[in-house]
Motif scaffolding. Structure first.
Motif, mmCIF file in Angstrom:
data_model
loop_
_atom_site.group_PDB
_atom_site.id
_atom_site.type_symbol
_atom_site.label_atom_id
_atom_site.label_comp_id
_atom_site.label_asym_id
_atom_site.label_seq_id
_atom_site.Cartn_x
_atom_site.Cartn_y
_atom_site.Cartn_z
ATOM 1 N N CYS A 1 40.976 21.549 40.632
ATOM 2 C CA CYS A 1 40.480 22.830 41.142
ATOM 3 C C CYS A 1 41.196 23.160 42.455
ATOM 4 O O CYS A 1 40.611 23.771 43.341
ATOM 5 N N GLY A 2 42.447 22.752 42.555
ATOM 6 C CA GLY A 2 43.192 22.893 43.801
ATOM 7 C C GLY A 2 43.829 24.251 44.013
ATOM 8 O O GLY A 2 44.984 24.344 44.460
ATOM 9 N N ILE A 3 43.113 25.293 43.669
ATOM 10 C CA ILE A 3 43.634 26.658 43.829
ATOM 11 C C ILE A 3 42.424 27.581 43.949
ATOM 12 O O ILE A 3 41.365 27.290 43.374
ATOM 13 N N PRO A 4 42.538 28.689 44.706
ATOM 14 C CA PRO A 4 41.365 29.584 44.786
ATOM 15 C C PRO A 4 40.945 30.066 43.394
ATOM 16 O O PRO A 4 41.794 30.469 42.587
ATOM 17 N N PHE A 5 39.642 30.001 43.133
ATOM 18 C CA PHE A 5 39.115 30.435 41.833
ATOM 19 C C PHE A 5 39.351 31.930 41.638
ATOM 20 O O PHE A 5 39.082 32.734 42.532
ATOM 21 N N ARG A 6 39.878 32.283 40.461
ATOM 22 C CA ARG A 6 40.122 33.708 40.183
ATOM 23 C C ARG A 6 40.111 33.946 38.670
ATOM 24 O O ARG A 6 40.947 33.391 37.956
ATOM 25 N N PRO A 7 39.154 34.734 38.178
ATOM 26 C CA PRO A 7 39.174 35.050 36.751
ATOM 27 C C PRO A 7 40.450 35.827 36.413
ATOM 28 O O PRO A 7 40.925 36.629 37.223
ATOM 29 N N LYS A 8 41.001 35.560 35.232
ATOM 30 C CA LYS A 8 42.171 36.345 34.800
ATOM 31 C C LYS A 8 41.734 37.784 34.512
ATOM 32 O O LYS A 8 40.547 38.072 34.335
ATOM 33 N N LYS A 9 42.709 38.692 34.459
ATOM 34 C CA LYS A 9 42.378 40.091 34.178
ATOM 35 C C LYS A 9 41.576 40.181 32.884
ATOM 36 O O LYS A 9 41.979 39.617 31.861
ATOM 37 N N GLY A 10 40.421 40.843 32.931
ATOM 38 C CA GLY A 10 39.605 41.046 31.740
ATOM 39 C C GLY A 10 38.810 39.825 31.312
ATOM 40 O O GLY A 10 38.068 39.880 30.338
ATOM 41 N N GLU A 11 38.953 38.720 32.040
ATOM 42 C CA GLU A 11 38.210 37.516 31.666
ATOM 43 C C GLU A 11 36.784 37.609 32.205
ATOM 44 O O GLU A 11 36.554 38.138 33.297
ATOM 45 N N ASP A 12 35.831 37.104 31.435
ATOM 46 C CA ASP A 12 34.444 37.092 31.890
ATOM 47 C C ASP A 12 34.300 36.094 33.053
ATOM 48 O O ASP A 12 34.633 34.918 32.901
ATOM 49 N N PRO A 13 33.828 36.566 34.221
ATOM 50 C CA PRO A 13 33.741 35.679 35.395
ATOM 51 C C PRO A 13 32.918 34.418 35.117
ATOM 52 O O PRO A 13 33.279 33.328 35.567
ATOM 53 N N GLY A 14 31.830 34.561 34.359
ATOM 54 C CA GLY A 14 30.998 33.400 34.040
ATOM 55 C C GLY A 14 31.776 32.351 33.252
ATOM 56 O O GLY A 14 31.764 31.162 33.585
ATOM 57 N N LYS A 15 32.497 32.827 32.240
ATOM 58 C CA LYS A 15 33.287 31.898 31.419
ATOM 59 C C LYS A 15 34.417 31.286 32.248
ATOM 60 O O LYS A 15 34.730 30.105 32.128
ATOM 61 N N ALA A 16 35.035 32.152 33.097
ATOM 62 C CA ALA A 16 36.116 31.645 33.954
ATOM 63 C C ALA A 16 35.582 30.544 34.863
ATOM 64 O O ALA A 16 36.229 29.502 35.046
#
Lengths: 385, 385
Positions: A223-238
């Motif tokens: 998890c060594g990177i800032p969390f960011r959902p991909k475009k159009g990805e559901d934030p919960g699933k991300a």
């Protein structure tokens, strides 16, 4: 020696260039160099009011700021050096970065640490004697080992850091319990051994008889990177997917490897897991479905996405029978800094009200930062094993 | 959870800000991410022509350059991202830094390493199978241990890195020879284990039976800053003083500590020292006055301030009797990169002409850089013990 001497001369020139202008502004009175400064560097500095002082050589920059718990404008001297100072900070370890004409960068004078947006500079505001527990003392010292293993899950070689207590090698018969200890978002397996000072904390607690000698395993939680959902990805699933490889690698690869490579007591009664921030989330994701493997659980400023009213059902009902949970889990630690809000306090109260025994600890005067987590470790490990 | 969730949100925002613009320019075709990139970062990248690709987000900067063996201008996109590419580089490990409006800084996408002006970014141009000796293989793996000790000379706690070969712990009776291995100017005790890949090199050579299992000790040579005489200081005297504390600490503190803490064979026949660049200079400064403690000597691109015509007198006449020197010193290794000029070749020839047996090695196609030193280590250790 031709090119070789040219190389040395370039270093020399670099030294002159870096050094010469450094004399222009005298060192601010009443300040000392932070322990995070590189060898023989004069900055970053700290004073008795717990303020940090920074400088950067950026002759053509139009704006330089320093981000250290807050963003401060820096001031340019005619010689191209910029200087800045923070307001009083809380004691302990603080990441910082410079903003040079909008670029977020580290400080050439500071060592770099995993954390913040990737690699960050840091300053340590010294505590008094109350900080001696994370400083090297005249006691037997353990070792922190960098160990290579192959992950069958990810199909790659990885490395983990393993603290072994003093005396580990002096007997081939003694076996030790194991604490799996995780970092937070944007960090990696080096965090606890560097800014966490885990070896000094363990050495000192063990020497005082305040905790059992144990092995501590620290790996990269993916998890060594800032969390960011991909475009159009559901934030919960991300969010569910972020760092989700780690629990699988820990169960499938790391624990079997550690039990082969080190003299562990390979059962649930002698295996604990704890983590900070996102590592706290990963600790619950790892331990709750695997209580046959873990009997001790700790979260330090944990990113715990739980709601009290969901306790009967979440995590496949692991909390549904509080008495059964309390019998299996011998320590359930929830630590947090006093400046992090009351979310985890309310969660602890929900657990208690529901009958789940838990230890709630608040680090006074600290926020989502490493001094909170050094203190959490100091409070958590005495209850283990 | 109030402030705590604000903290997470800030990280999240950071992620969005860092990440969103990153999509603007497609990844250059035929490139792959360098192994030095941080977790899930897309840069720095390399291509089959051994060119390195960089980017940096610096929206208000007026000039951004990248210094990677040479200085290259970078080009700004309207979204605030700057992009740059090098000419073909030699294979292996290269430090680099960005110059942002005159400020020398690291790359947020790269891991940081000791070297260059302090902490530097780096890119690894992959070798073919000829580079397998410094990559993890399916062989028994040793460990690199971070060990704390107290220096009576400097009056402080220090730490050194200690490689122990595979199987070190499986017997309490076997004892091992020791190689003391030093880094260069601006570097520290982490250099050999990080960019030097010492553990993989030793694991692979030992597994192939090409060198004896040994302990390798790496410490900070107290030269982790560009050399610079103080104002009015005699450059010769300044050079003598630069890192001069280290030989004393090694003899007085480190060797006795290592012989206590690890299962060494504590005699000169089983003790070697080698170092790169300034560490090569320190190796001669340490071993030549202490041939009762060392029987094996290696210099890799050593900063050797010797002249052939001085051999009869320098270092208290240690070379005066070549036959005696050859009897005492079983390996005297002088390694260098082919692009570093012929100074060390001439020095080796002077030693040979004078009757001092020495092993001269040239790393083809490399300069004053880490691939030269990985290769030097690979050539040097098979001759030991």
């Amino acid at each position: 020696m031709g090119t070789f001497h040219k190389t040395l001369s370039l270093l020399l020139a670099g030294g002159l260039c870096l050094g010469a202008a450094a004399q222009e502004r005298p060192l601010p009175e009443g300040t000392t160099v932070s322990e995070t400064a590189l060898f023989q560097r004069e900055y970053p500095r700290v004073d008795a009011q717990r303020r940090a002082y920074f400088r950067l050589y950026a002759p053509q920059a139009t704006e330089v700021k320093v981000d250290c718990r807050a963003v401060y404008a820096m001031e340019k001297d005619p010689d191209g050096w910029w200087y800045g100072r923070t307001e009083p900070l809380s004691v302990g370890f603080h990441f910082y970065n410079f903003l040079v004409d909008g670029a977020t960068v580290t400080d050439p004078d500071s060592d770099t640490y995993c954390g913040s947006y990737g690699r960050s500079s840091a300053v340590e505001i010294p505590e008094g004697p109350e900080g001696d527990y994370y400083r090297p003392q005249n006691v037997p010292h353990g070792q922190v080992r960098s160990v290579v293993y192959h992950s069958s899950f990810s199909g790659e070689y990885r490395r983990c850091m393993v603290y072994t207590p003093a005396g580990y090698e002096n007997s081939l018969t003694r076996r030790y319990p194991v604490l799996y200890l995780q970092h937070g978002m944007c960090e990696d397996e080096t965090g606890w051994a560097r800014q966490g000072k885990v070896n000094h904390i363990m050495d000192n607690l063990i020497a005082e008889g305040k905790c059992k000698p144990m092995i501590v395993v620290m790996d990269s939680g993916d998890c060594g990177i800032p969390f960011r959902p991909k475009k159009g990805e559901d934030p919960g699933k991300a969010r569910e997917a972020f760092g989700a490889s780690f629990p699988k690698i820990l169960i499938q690869d790391i624990i079997p490897f550690i039990d082969r490579e080190f003299r562990t007591i390979p059962d649930r009664e002698n295996r604990a897991m704890a983590g900070l921030s996102w590592g706290g989330h990963q600790t619950l994701e790892t331990t709750l479905p695997n209580l046959d493997k873990f009997a001790w659980i700790g979260t330090f400023s944990g990113a715990l996405f739980l709601r009290g009213n969901e306790l009967p059902t979440i995590h496949d009902g692991v909390f549904a029978n509080p008495a059964a949970f309390n019998r299996r889990v011998h320590a359930f630690f929830i630590g947090v800094g006093s400046e992090e809000g009351d979310g985890l306090k309310r969660l602890s109260e929900s657990f208690t009200a529901y009958g789940i025994r838990n230890q709630y600890y608040v680090s006074p005067g600290t926020a989502h930062e490493w001094l909170t987590w050094r203190r959490c470790l100091k409070e958590f490990v005495p209850s283990l094993f």
